[in-house]
Design a protein around this motif. Structure first.
Motif, PDB file in Angstrom:
ATOM      1  N   UNK A   6     -38.705  27.252  47.698  1.00 24.63           N
ATOM      2  CA  UNK A   6     -39.904  27.637  46.960  1.00 24.63           C
ATOM      3  C   UNK A   6     -39.910  27.131  45.522  1.00 24.63           C
ATOM      4  N   UNK A   7     -38.752  26.772  44.984  1.00 24.38           N
ATOM      5  CA  UNK A   7     -38.695  26.390  43.578  1.00 24.38           C
ATOM      6  C   UNK A   7     -37.919  25.110  43.333  1.00 24.38           C
ATOM      7  N   UNK A   8     -37.463  24.429  44.378  1.00 27.59           N
ATOM      8  CA  UNK A   8     -36.698  23.204  44.207  1.00 27.59           C
ATOM      9  C   UNK A   8     -36.923  22.264  45.368  1.00 27.59           C
ATOM     10  N   UNK A   9     -36.009  21.349  45.577  1.00 27.03           N
ATOM     11  CA  UNK A   9     -36.122  20.417  46.696  1.00 27.03           C
ATOM     12  C   UNK A   9     -35.791  21.113  48.013  1.00 27.03           C
ATOM     13  N   UNK A  10     -36.454  20.689  49.074  1.00 26.31           N
ATOM     14  CA  UNK A  10     -36.191  21.233  50.395  1.00 26.31           C
ATOM     15  C   UNK A  10     -35.061  20.485  51.103  1.00 26.31           C
ATOM     16  N   UNK A  11     -34.534  19.435  50.475  1.00 28.38           N
ATOM     17  CA  UNK A  11     -33.479  18.638  51.111  1.00 28.38           C
ATOM     18  C   UNK A  11     -32.252  19.471  51.492  1.00 28.38           C
ATOM     19  N   UNK A  12     -31.724  20.366  50.638  1.00 28.32           N
ATOM     20  CA  UNK A  12     -30.560  21.159  51.059  1.00 28.32           C
ATOM     21  C   UNK A  12     -30.817  21.978  52.323  1.00 28.32           C
ATOM     22  N   UNK A  13     -32.039  22.484  52.490  1.00 24.33           N
ATOM     23  CA  UNK A  13     -32.372  23.243  53.688  1.00 24.33           C
ATOM     24  C   UNK A  13     -32.347  22.358  54.921  1.00 24.33           C
ATOM     25  N   UNK A  14     -32.797  21.112  54.798  1.00 25.30           N
ATOM     26  CA  UNK A  14     -32.766  20.170  55.913  1.00 25.30           C
ATOM     27  C   UNK A  14     -31.328  19.869  56.316  1.00 25.30           C
ATOM     28  N   UNK A  15     -30.445  19.730  55.317  1.00 22.08           N
ATOM     29  CA  UNK A  15     -29.058  19.371  55.602  1.00 22.08           C
ATOM     30  C   UNK A  15     -28.285  20.487  56.300  1.00 22.08           C
ATOM     31  N   UNK A  16     -28.789  21.707  56.266  1.00 19.82           N
ATOM     32  CA  UNK A  16     -28.116  22.803  56.964  1.00 19.82           C
ATOM     33  C   UNK A  16     -28.037  22.530  58.456  1.00 19.82           C
ATOM     34  N   UNK A  17     -29.093  21.931  59.022  1.00 18.92           N
ATOM     35  CA  UNK A  17     -29.142  21.712  60.463  1.00 18.92           C
ATOM     36  C   UNK A  17     -29.112  20.244  60.867  1.00 18.92           C
ATOM     37  N   UNK A  18     -29.036  19.333  59.897  1.00 16.46           N
ATOM     38  CA  UNK A  18     -29.088  17.906  60.218  1.00 16.46           C
ATOM     39  C   UNK A  18     -28.139  17.152  59.286  1.00 16.46           C
ATOM     40  N   UNK A  19     -27.040  16.637  59.834  1.00 19.92           N
ATOM     41  CA  UNK A  19     -26.070  15.910  59.006  1.00 19.92           C
ATOM     42  C   UNK A  19     -26.209  14.397  59.148  1.00 19.92           C
ATOM     43  N   UNK A  20     -27.314  13.942  59.733  1.00 18.74           N
ATOM     44  CA  UNK A  20     -27.558  12.501  59.871  1.00 18.74           C
ATOM     45  C   UNK A  20     -28.749  12.102  59.008  1.00 18.74           C
ATOM     46  N   UNK A  56     -34.233   9.735  55.126  1.00 17.98           N
ATOM     47  CA  UNK A  56     -34.673   9.645  56.517  1.00 17.98           C
ATOM     48  C   UNK A  56     -33.639  10.277  57.434  1.00 17.98           C
ATOM     49  N   UNK A  57     -34.108  11.057  58.424  1.00 14.14           N
ATOM     50  CA  UNK A  57     -33.223  11.666  59.410  1.00 14.14           C
ATOM     51  C   UNK A  57     -33.077  10.747  60.611  1.00 14.14           C
ATOM     52  N   UNK A  58     -31.832  10.504  61.020  1.00 15.38           N
ATOM     53  CA  UNK A  58     -31.590   9.686  62.202  1.00 15.38           C
ATOM     54  C   UNK A  58     -31.810  10.470  63.483  1.00 15.38           C
ATOM     55  N   UNK A  59     -31.894  11.804  63.373  1.00 15.67           N
ATOM     56  CA  UNK A  59     -32.079  12.657  64.555  1.00 15.67           C
ATOM     57  C   UNK A  59     -33.537  12.957  64.857  1.00 15.67           C
ATOM     58  N   UNK A  60     -34.356  13.118  63.815  1.00 17.18           N
ATOM     59  CA  UNK A  60     -35.742  13.549  64.020  1.00 17.18           C
ATOM     60  C   UNK A  60     -36.771  12.496  63.625  1.00 17.18           C
ATOM     61  N   UNK A  61     -36.349  11.410  62.994  1.00 15.93           N
ATOM     62  CA  UNK A  61     -37.253  10.365  62.496  1.00 15.93           C
ATOM     63  C   UNK A  61     -38.192  10.878  61.408  1.00 15.93           C
ATOM     64  N   UNK A  62     -37.898  12.020  60.821  1.00 20.00           N
ATOM     65  CA  UNK A  62     -38.695  12.513  59.706  1.00 20.00           C
ATOM     66  C   UNK A  62     -38.220  11.885  58.402  1.00 20.00           C
ATOM     67  N   UNK A  63     -39.158  11.733  57.469  1.00 14.66           N
ATOM     68  CA  UNK A  63     -38.852  11.142  56.177  1.00 14.66           C
ATOM     69  C   UNK A  63     -39.260  12.090  55.066  1.00 14.66           C
ATOM     70  N   UNK A  64     -38.334  12.334  54.133  1.00 19.12           N
ATOM     71  CA  UNK A  64     -38.593  13.175  52.961  1.00 19.12           C
ATOM     72  C   UNK A  64     -38.649  12.263  51.738  1.00 19.12           C
ATOM     73  N   UNK A  65     -39.756  12.326  51.007  1.00 20.93           N
ATOM     74  CA  UNK A  65     -39.955  11.504  49.826  1.00 20.93           C
ATOM     75  C   UNK A  65     -40.185  12.397  48.617  1.00 20.93           C
ATOM     76  N   UNK A  66     -39.504  12.091  47.517  1.00 20.17           N
ATOM     77  CA  UNK A  66     -39.682  12.858  46.291  1.00 20.17           C
ATOM     78  C   UNK A  66     -39.930  11.946  45.114  1.00 20.17           C
ATOM     79  N   UNK A  67     -40.727  12.416  44.171  1.00 18.33           N
ATOM     80  CA  UNK A  67     -41.014  11.645  42.972  1.00 18.33           C
ATOM     81  C   UNK A  67     -41.107  12.559  41.763  1.00 18.33           C
ATOM     82  N   UNK A  68     -40.769  12.035  40.601  1.00 17.76           N
ATOM     83  CA  UNK A  68     -40.788  12.837  39.375  1.00 17.76           C
ATOM     84  C   UNK A  68     -41.133  11.955  38.190  1.00 17.76           C
ATOM     85  N   UNK A  69     -41.836  12.530  37.233  1.00 18.65           N
ATOM     86  CA  UNK A  69     -42.043  11.900  35.944  1.00 18.65           C
ATOM     87  C   UNK A  69     -41.957  13.002  34.892  1.00 18.65           C
TER      88      UNK A  69
END
Length: 301
Positions: A128-142, A163-176
């Motif tokens: 809710x307040x940061x990147x969702x990447x750590x949550x993805x890594x809990x269940x996906x180590x590829x 990019x996940x090798x298991x689900x083919x999903x892509x997470x993109x982040x940008x900041x300025x």
């Protein structure tokens, strides 16, 4: 063999290597034991985090990084939840490229341990307040990716793609962000492919603040957790009382225009000259129930 135990071994090896490596290698981290209690039950845990970064001898801008953080029940280290980032870096002159498994580019602004946060609920705060990447890594180590950080005067910017090798999903982040002295206003976005219409993107606007012993952050996020009917307001602040003691607070509001929930937290940490520390935090959810009390002792290396 248990992941947290393997990484503890890596940390010990890196500590010795860093002592011999000179200025081209930097290493740091901490280990701690803690208890979270709601007056009716206790959760005892061990945490370990460390990071290693440096340049290859004789290379022209080529380096490496390892960044690891984990929490596990003290009686079952194999049940750990961890974040493991690693890869190579290349200095491009106007910026730095990371490839392998870097952190999300928005993590430097929004993520991190804060006073008043229950460590057992760190992923709740993150989604809710940061990147969702750590949550993805809990269940996906590829999961693998690229990250670029650059600057143009007082303006800092970056982009990361995972990019996940298991689900083919892509997470993109940008900041300025813009360095305006005590204030650093910023805008960030994060997109996750494969979600329904209106849920693919989340956006945050906010500012960081630093002035002497005071530091803090406030942000407003649309579509936190990639839920198109939610918004969140996040506030965290810290005061460095002296060289040994620091205290702070955390506030998170999550709402959909009809219902809402708040999380309140306060905490403090005393650090001794040798690197040992003691810490206490209290977290309260507005939905009721007992507060969560967190007590922790540890060592920073």
């Amino acid at each position: 063999m248990k992941t947290i135990a393997i990484c503890a071994g890596i940390a010990c090896f890196a500590t010795a290597a860093a002592a011999q490596s000179g200025p081209d290698m930097n290493f740091g981290g901490s280990i701690s034991y803690g208890i979270v209690s709601d007056t009716s039950s206790d959760f005892e845990y061990i945490t370990l985090d460390f990071n290693v970064q440096g340049q290859f001898a004789g290379s022209s801008g080529l380096g490496y990084f390892i960044d690891y953080a984990a929490i596990a029940p003290s009686d079952d280290l194999g049940a750990n939840i961890d974040e493991f980032y690693y890869g190579l870096t290349y200095d491009l002159g106007p910026g730095t490229l990371q490839f392998g498994r870097p952190k999300s580019v928005i993590s430097d602004l929004l993520d991190g341990p804060r006073f008043g946060e229950n460590p057992d609920a760190m992923f709740f705060f993150g989604q809710f307040a940061g990147s969702i990447l750590p949550l993805i890594l809990v269940s996906d180590d590829e999961v693998y990716g690229l990250r670029y950080d650059g600057n143009a005067g007082q303006v800092q910017f970056g982009l990361s793609v995972h990019s996940s090798q298991n689900t083919d999903e892509t997470l993109t982040g940008g900041v300025v962000s813009y360095d305006a002295g005590n204030f650093t206003p910023f805008a960030v976005f994060e997109t996750l492919s494969g979600l329904g219409a209106g849920q693919e993107a989340r956006y945050s606007l906010g500012t960081k603040y630093a002035n002497g012993p005071f530091s803090g952050l406030i942000s407003y996020t649309m579509n936190p957790g990639f839920a198109d009917d939610l918004n969140s307001i996040f506030l965290t602040g810290e005061y460095q009382v002296n060289d040994e003691f620091a205290a702070g607070l955390t506030y998170l509001h999550i709402g959909d225009g009809v219902t809402s929930q708040e999380v309140y937290g306060i905490g403090g940490q005393y650090t001794f000259d040798v690197g040992a520390f003691v810490r206490a935090d209290i977290t309260q959810f507005s939905g009721g129930g007992d507060p969560l009390y967190n007590f922790e002792v540890g060592y920073t290396f």
